[in-house]
Design a protein around this motif. Structure first.
Motif, mmCIF file in Angstrom:
data_model
loop_
_atom_site.group_PDB
_atom_site.id
_atom_site.type_symbol
_atom_site.label_atom_id
_atom_site.label_comp_id
_atom_site.label_asym_id
_atom_site.label_seq_id
_atom_site.Cartn_x
_atom_site.Cartn_y
_atom_site.Cartn_z
ATOM 1 N N GLY A 5 0.806 -1.211 0.000
ATOM 2 C CA GLY A 5 0.000 0.000 0.000
ATOM 3 C C GLY A 5 0.846 1.272 0.000
ATOM 4 N N VAL A 6 0.513 2.223 0.943
ATOM 5 C CA VAL A 6 1.216 3.514 0.994
ATOM 6 C C VAL A 6 2.577 3.377 1.658
ATOM 7 C CG1 VAL A 6 -0.884 4.871 0.993
ATOM 8 C CG2 VAL A 6 0.079 4.132 3.136
ATOM 9 N N PHE A 7 2.845 2.268 2.328
ATOM 10 C CA PHE A 7 4.098 2.136 3.076
ATOM 11 C C PHE A 7 5.181 1.402 2.296
ATOM 12 C CE2 PHE A 7 2.395 3.994 6.696
ATOM 13 C CZ PHE A 7 1.140 3.472 6.967
ATOM 14 N N ALA A 8 4.948 1.194 0.979
ATOM 15 C CA ALA A 8 5.933 0.430 0.209
ATOM 16 C C ALA A 8 7.280 1.145 0.244
ATOM 17 C CB ALA A 8 5.452 0.281 -1.228
ATOM 18 N N GLY A 9 8.357 0.380 0.524
ATOM 19 C CA GLY A 9 9.704 0.952 0.522
ATOM 20 C C GLY A 9 10.121 1.560 1.844
ATOM 21 N N GLY A 10 9.242 1.516 2.866
ATOM 22 C CA GLY A 10 9.616 2.092 4.142
ATOM 23 C C GLY A 10 10.769 1.320 4.778
ATOM 24 N N TYR A 11 11.520 1.986 5.693
ATOM 25 C CA TYR A 11 12.720 1.331 6.237
ATOM 26 C C TYR A 11 12.376 0.204 7.201
ATOM 27 C CZ TYR A 11 11.809 4.082 10.431
ATOM 28 O OH TYR A 11 11.213 4.626 11.542
ATOM 29 N N GLY A 12 11.148 0.285 7.793
ATOM 30 C CA GLY A 12 10.794 -0.751 8.762
ATOM 31 C C GLY A 12 9.972 -1.863 8.150
ATOM 32 N N VAL A 13 9.786 -1.819 6.826
ATOM 33 C CA VAL A 13 8.857 -2.745 6.163
ATOM 34 C C VAL A 13 9.625 -3.960 5.664
ATOM 35 C CG1 VAL A 13 7.409 -3.039 4.133
ATOM 36 C CG2 VAL A 13 7.214 -0.973 5.522
ATOM 37 N N ALA A 14 9.123 -5.162 6.014
ATOM 38 C CA ALA A 14 9.755 -6.389 5.526
ATOM 39 C C ALA A 14 9.126 -6.865 4.233
ATOM 40 C CB ALA A 14 9.648 -7.490 6.573
ATOM 41 N N GLY A 15 7.869 -6.452 3.990
ATOM 42 C CA GLY A 15 7.221 -6.853 2.734
ATOM 43 C C GLY A 15 5.735 -6.975 2.925
ATOM 44 N N ALA A 16 5.056 -7.439 1.865
ATOM 45 C CA ALA A 16 3.628 -7.728 1.971
ATOM 46 C C ALA A 16 3.460 -9.076 2.650
ATOM 47 C CB ALA A 16 3.003 -7.739 0.588
ATOM 48 N N VAL A 17 2.201 -9.382 3.011
ATOM 49 C CA VAL A 17 1.960 -10.629 3.752
ATOM 50 C C VAL A 17 2.376 -11.825 2.902
ATOM 51 C CG1 VAL A 17 0.235 -12.027 4.937
ATOM 52 C CG2 VAL A 17 0.103 -9.554 5.043
ATOM 53 N N ASP A 18 2.173 -11.751 1.586
ATOM 54 C CA ASP A 18 2.489 -12.879 0.723
ATOM 55 C C ASP A 18 3.978 -13.175 0.686
ATOM 56 O OD1 ASP A 18 1.808 -13.916 -2.661
ATOM 57 O OD2 ASP A 18 1.312 -14.878 -0.767
ATOM 58 N N ASP A 19 4.826 -12.163 1.060
ATOM 59 C CA ASP A 19 6.268 -12.408 1.089
ATOM 60 C C ASP A 19 6.680 -13.224 2.298
ATOM 61 O OD1 ASP A 19 6.785 -8.993 0.002
ATOM 62 O OD2 ASP A 19 6.396 -10.816 -1.162
ATOM 63 N N VAL A 20 5.806 -13.278 3.326
ATOM 64 C CA VAL A 20 6.187 -13.934 4.586
ATOM 65 C C VAL A 20 5.472 -15.277 4.744
ATOM 66 C CG1 VAL A 20 6.213 -13.658 7.089
ATOM 67 C CG2 VAL A 20 6.599 -11.682 5.615
ATOM 68 N N VAL A 21 4.158 -15.285 4.498
ATOM 69 C CA VAL A 21 3.396 -16.533 4.604
ATOM 70 C C VAL A 21 2.537 -16.678 3.355
ATOM 71 C CG1 VAL A 21 3.315 -16.661 7.120
ATOM 72 C CG2 VAL A 21 1.583 -15.356 5.895
ATOM 73 N N PRO A 22 2.247 -17.889 2.901
ATOM 74 C CA PRO A 22 1.392 -18.053 1.716
ATOM 75 C C PRO A 22 -0.020 -17.583 1.999
ATOM 76 C CG PRO A 22 1.900 -20.183 2.717
ATOM 77 C CD PRO A 22 2.730 -19.174 3.434
ATOM 78 N N VAL A 23 -0.531 -16.684 1.127
ATOM 79 C CA VAL A 23 -1.862 -16.086 1.302
ATOM 80 C C VAL A 23 -2.844 -16.792 0.396
ATOM 81 C CG1 VAL A 23 -3.225 -13.997 0.976
ATOM 82 C CG2 VAL A 23 -0.944 -13.865 1.989
ATOM 83 N N ASP A 24 -4.031 -17.139 0.961
ATOM 84 C CA ASP A 24 -5.057 -17.814 0.150
ATOM 85 C C ASP A 24 -6.033 -16.835 -0.468
ATOM 86 O OD1 ASP A 24 -4.735 -20.016 2.788
ATOM 87 O OD2 ASP A 24 -4.301 -20.601 0.722
ATOM 88 N N LEU A 25 -6.376 -15.784 0.292
ATOM 89 C CA LEU A 25 -7.446 -14.888 -0.176
ATOM 90 C C LEU A 25 -7.070 -13.489 0.260
ATOM 91 C CD1 LEU A 25 -10.152 -15.293 -1.569
ATOM 92 C CD2 LEU A 25 -11.212 -15.478 0.669
ATOM 93 N N SER A 26 -7.275 -12.516 -0.611
ATOM 94 C CA SER A 26 -6.966 -11.142 -0.203
ATOM 95 C C SER A 26 -8.143 -10.243 -0.505
ATOM 96 C CB SER A 26 -5.701 -10.652 -0.893
ATOM 97 O OG SER A 26 -5.892 -10.678 -2.291
ATOM 98 N N VAL A 27 -8.280 -9.188 0.282
ATOM 99 C CA VAL A 27 -9.393 -8.250 0.153
ATOM 100 C C VAL A 27 -8.784 -6.870 -0.108
ATOM 101 C CG1 VAL A 27 -11.407 -7.298 1.285
ATOM 102 C CG2 VAL A 27 -10.680 -9.624 1.825
ATOM 103 N N PRO A 28 -8.943 -6.297 -1.286
ATOM 104 C CA PRO A 28 -8.342 -4.993 -1.565
ATOM 105 C C PRO A 28 -9.128 -3.864 -0.937
ATOM 106 C CG PRO A 28 -9.560 -5.774 -3.462
ATOM 107 C CD PRO A 28 -9.674 -6.844 -2.433
ATOM 108 N N GLY A 29 -8.505 -2.725 -0.777
ATOM 109 C CA GLY A 29 -9.183 -1.537 -0.250
ATOM 110 C C GLY A 29 -8.320 -0.892 0.799
ATOM 111 N N CYS A 30 -8.512 0.412 1.004
ATOM 112 C CA CYS A 30 -7.742 1.119 2.019
ATOM 113 C C CYS A 30 -8.619 2.125 2.751
ATOM 114 C CB CYS A 30 -6.538 1.843 1.394
ATOM 115 S SG CYS A 30 -5.475 2.621 2.635
ATOM 116 N N PRO A 31 -9.403 1.751 3.735
ATOM 117 C CA PRO A 31 -9.609 0.345 4.132
ATOM 118 C C PRO A 31 -10.703 -0.302 3.295
ATOM 119 C CG PRO A 31 -10.757 1.792 5.641
ATOM 120 C CD PRO A 31 -10.112 2.681 4.617
#
Lengths: 169, 670
Positions: free
Chosen positions: A127-153
């Motif tokens: 989202g808006v925090f892409a590239g931040g220094y404290g960010v490790a990645g999206a959820v899919d980079d850490v655990v396998p995601v089955d379903l995602s819901v877009p929106g902010c919020p």
């Protein structure tokens, strides 16, 4: 005395919950989505929410989802406290560096068959925090995601339809 | 084999064991001396079983053969009766198991010549006390037991001043008890005109003589048995002795005090007035309650077990007191049940305490820690010790399938089925006794859940506990034998109860087919074997189905327990024995009087910033701190004041001599 006043209050208030759309909704799911909910989870699902680093906007929407207006419990979804009791893990927010390992441990602690839902733009693609220094990645980079819901919020109805896809109600 | 032969074998084996202990080379000493002591114990078991079964026989040791002119009345005579036989067998069995474990356990001071010869003499003394046929033999055997055990308590004196002061305290109290016992026997013998127990039993002293003798003898035997308020030596001496010695002391030597009480109230002075039973009941109930209360808040494992001994002996004496009261109130059938309960409690406690103290010794050897707060996780590292200790904890907490459960069940049956209309004292005493036994049982359960759970379960709380290894083969053998006895007496109680009842002429104890226990006098029966089979029959199919259903999914091994996403596996985040018992310390604050000390060190810059906080809590023995300590201090003050009479001046001493002669002359000529 009290039961009569309670009955009068119920009559006065009427029904606040949103009407149930007919059939399980596929709103919010992209076409050709390969997600097939596990057979064993049909009917009722325990959901453990993990905040991996969100701004709490998605949490407010999730609170509404389990509130009296959108009432996701009537579709069989229930918030549980421990991942050991859960069937689905609901992850919000971008995954910060400190929360990467705890998120992995939480999903590991959930018994199979399990479903991981990523709620919100931050959980899907930072989202808006892409590239931040404290960010490790999206959820899919850490655990396998089955379903995602877009929106902010995302709208509460979108979250409800994602949950309904898992429970099938 | 006749009883006389068995007794002769006992004495000979005792002498052989001492000789072996002195002459054997140091590398083989433990094995040879331990084997000799085991044989001595087994000889005691044989002699005891023969005597308890009703065999008649005896042994008269005449020193210097026919030249009895030198020592006219010191000719030890052994002639055990049926009750004595039970206690000889008990002491023999405990001694054999402890010697067997001692082969593997003894090291350092306990494995020296002094250590093993004192142990052999200790076992011999314990086995000769119940066999004594007259007062002089009793006194000789008693002193042998007391002196040998004092030497053994002091064996590891090099460990620190605590051992030495514990040894002194033990020696003083044991000899005070000996003095009281001798005084009591002197009163009885003076009335009867002879020192043999048969003559004392036949003589019928008047109420005052009997009362004085009863008070003196019970005070002496109560001190030996570790009853409140004479118990202060127990929690100090038993932990300081080596492991196999404290097992023998707690399981068998304390029972000699119980034997003494039974000797006085059942054999020598039967049919005493009601106040005897009332006094014993108060002492027994107080010991049971106080002992278990202290045990439940203490975290030193050996002190905990020592206080638990006080509790169990209190229960035995409560049962004996109830038997006396009911006998006097005209319910001999229920009194018999209570007396059988006392004997069952004694036998059960002997087996249980042997295993518990041997297990504690194994733990201390393996980890180097005596405090429960520093143990943990030993079940995986010491499986055999854990299993045996667990069975013994079941017995100590009086849970089913153990001998402790059977014994307390019999006691409660006797208490509940007391007479409906009886003497006022009996009518008050029985419900009070029930309440005390119930409180004791609850606190005992808590104590042993704490002892087993903190020591063996969860994760190690110190480096010593992490590096523990299971005990050696000899210790394991001793532990396994003891726990098998606990289980056997719990699953098949009928034959044992009937045999024990027969030794005190108690009627109304029967067996059910299948080794169950039947008490027709109170219309109750207990069949643990049938219950066990029934439970197994209903639980096993459920367990099999459950396992089969679980196997349908592949098993996933979990490395980490759920800790909220973090690693919550630090050993400091567990219960400790102190924290587990904290609610009890709070509730029983008035009875325990813990002393608490809080030291706060502030930073130099500001009083609002704390640099260091230190908290100390100590639960001491109320009776030792508030009764014995002031009394001993007053005694020392008086002795220091009396020292002024001995000022070293020859003139003062001549003056004393002159004064004494004058007084005597005046007294003689008046």
């Amino acid at each position: 005395m009290i039961p009569f006043r309670l009955a009068a209050l119920i009559r006065r208030t009427g029904r606040v919950a949103e009407p149930v759309p007919a059939g399980p909704s596929t709103r919010g799911a992209p076409a050709g989505d390969p997600f097939v909910p596990p057979r064993e989870l049909a009917g009722s699902v325990g959901v453990r929410h993990v905040d991996a680093g969100s701004c709490n906007g998605c949490e407010i929407e999730i609170a509404q989802v389990f509130g009296p207006v959108y009432d996701a419990e009537r579709y069989g979804a229930r918030l549980v406290a421990s991942p050991r009791h859960a069937d689905a893990v609901l992850v919000t927010g971008v995954v910060t560096r400190n929360m990467a390992e705890p998120l992995r441990r939480t999903v590991d602690a959930t018994p199979r068959p399990r479903v991981v839902l990523a709620v919100g733009d931050c959980a899907r693609d930072c989202g808006v925090f892409a590239g931040g220094y404290g960010v490790a990645g999206a959820v899919d980079d850490v655990v396998p995601v089955d379903l995602s819901v877009p929106g902010c919020p995302p709208e509460p109805e979108a979250i409800v339809s994602a949950l309904r896809r898992v429970t099938g109600r | 084999m006749s009883l006389s032969d068995a007794l002769r074998a006992e004495v000979l084996l005792g002498a052989v064991a001492v000789v072996v202990a002195v002459l054997a080379p140091s590398r083989r000493r433990s094995v040879l001396a331990g084997a000799a002591c085991t044989l001595l114990g087994l000889a005691g078991v044989v002699a005891g079983v023969l005597a308890a079964g009703g065999a008649r026989g005896g042994l008269r040791v005449t020193p210097f053969g026919a030249a009895t002119g030198y020592l006219p009345s010191v000719a030890p005579a052994l002639a055990p009766d049926r009750l004595g036989g039970v206690f000889i067998a008990l002491a023999g069995a405990v001694g054999a198991v402890c010697a067997l474990a001692g082969i593997g356990y003894a090291h350092g001071a306990a494995a020296s010549r002094t250590g093993w010869s004192a142990f052999a003499l200790f076992l011999l003394g314990m086995q000769l006390v119940p066999a004594a046929a007259d007062v002089v033999t009793f006194a000789l055997a008693w002193e042998l037991m007391a002196l040998a055990s004092t030497v053994l308590v002091l064996a590891e004196y090099a460990r620190g001043p605590g051992v030495r002061s514990a040894g002194v305290e033990y020696a003083v109290l044991t000899h005070a008890s000996f003095g009281l016992v001798l005084a009591g026997f002197a009163v009885l013998a003076g009335h009867a005109g002879s020192t043999s127990f048969a003559a004392l039993a036949a003589a019928r002293p008047d109420d005052r003589t009997a009362g004085v003798a009863f008070v003196l003898l019970s005070a002496g035997f109560a001190t030996k048995a570790g009853l409140v308020p004479f118990h202060v030596w127990l929690p100090r001496a038993h932990p300081e002795a080596p492991g196999h010695v404290s097992a023998a002391m707690s399981a068998a030597m304390v029972k000699m005090g119980v034997y003494g009480l039974l000797l006085v109230t059942v054999r020598l002075l039967p049919g005493g007035p009601t106040w005897w039973g009332a006094v014993l009941l108060v002492v027994g109930a107080a010991s049971a309650g106080y002992g278990v209360l202290q045990a439940s808040v203490i975290s030193d494992v050996k002190r905990l077990l020592a206080y638990s001994t006080t509790e169990n002996v209190g229960l035995i004496v409560t049962a004996l007191a109830v038997a006396l009261l009911l006998d006097g109130a005209g319910s001999p059938a229920v009194a018999d049940v209570a007396l059988t309960a006392a004997l069952l409690l004694a036998v059960s406690h002997a087996a249980v305490k042997t295993v518990l103290f041997l297990g504690a010794g194994a733990i201390v050897r393996a980890t180097g820690e005596r405090d429960l707060d520093a143990l943990g996780g030993l079940e995986a590292r010491m499986p055999v010790t854990a299993a045996a200790f667990g069975v013994a904890c079941l017995g100590a907490a009086a849970l089913p399938v153990s001998s402790g459960f059977v014994a307390e069940w019999v006691l409660l049956q006797a208490l509940i089925h007391g007479p409906g209309r009886a003497h006022l004292v009996v009518a008050i005493a029985l419900p009070v006794a029930v309440a005390v036994v119930a409180l004791t049982a609850g606190l005992a359960l808590l104590t042993f859940v704490k002892a087993y759970g903190i020591a063996f379960l969860a994760r190690p709380r110190s480096v010593g506990a992490e590096q523990a290894r299971d005990a050696g083969p000899m210790m394991r053998a001793g532990l396994v034998v003891g726990s098998l006895v606990v289980l056997a007496a719990g699953i098949a109680p009928g034959p044992l109860a009937r045999a024990l009842a027969a030794t005190v002429d108690a009627h109304g104890i029967g067996t059910l087919p299948g080794w169950g226990l039947d008490l027709p006098a109170v219309q109750a029966s207990l069949d643990p074997l049938a219950l066990l089979l029934l439970t197994a029959a209903s639980a096993v199919p459920v367990a099999v189905l459950g396992v089969r259903a679980a196997r349908r999914r592949p098993r996933r091994d979990v490395e980490l327990a759920w800790g909220c996403g973090g690693v919550r596996s630090a050993a400091r985040m567990q219960y400790t024995a102190t924290s587990y018992a904290e609610p009890l310390v709070r509730v029983f604050d008035d009875a325990l009087r813990p002393s608490r000390d809080l030291q706060v060190t502030h930073a130099d810059e500001s009083r609002d910033v704390e640099r260091r906080v230190e908290f100390r809590q100590r639960v001491g023995d109320v009776i030792a701190d508030r009764v014995y300590a002031p009394a001993v201090a007053a005694l020392f003050r008086a002795s220091r004041a009396a020292r002024r009479l001995q000022n070293g001046s020859i003139h003062t001493y001549l003056g004393y001599a002159f004064g004494a002669v004058t007084v005597i002359l005046l007294a003689v000529t008046w």
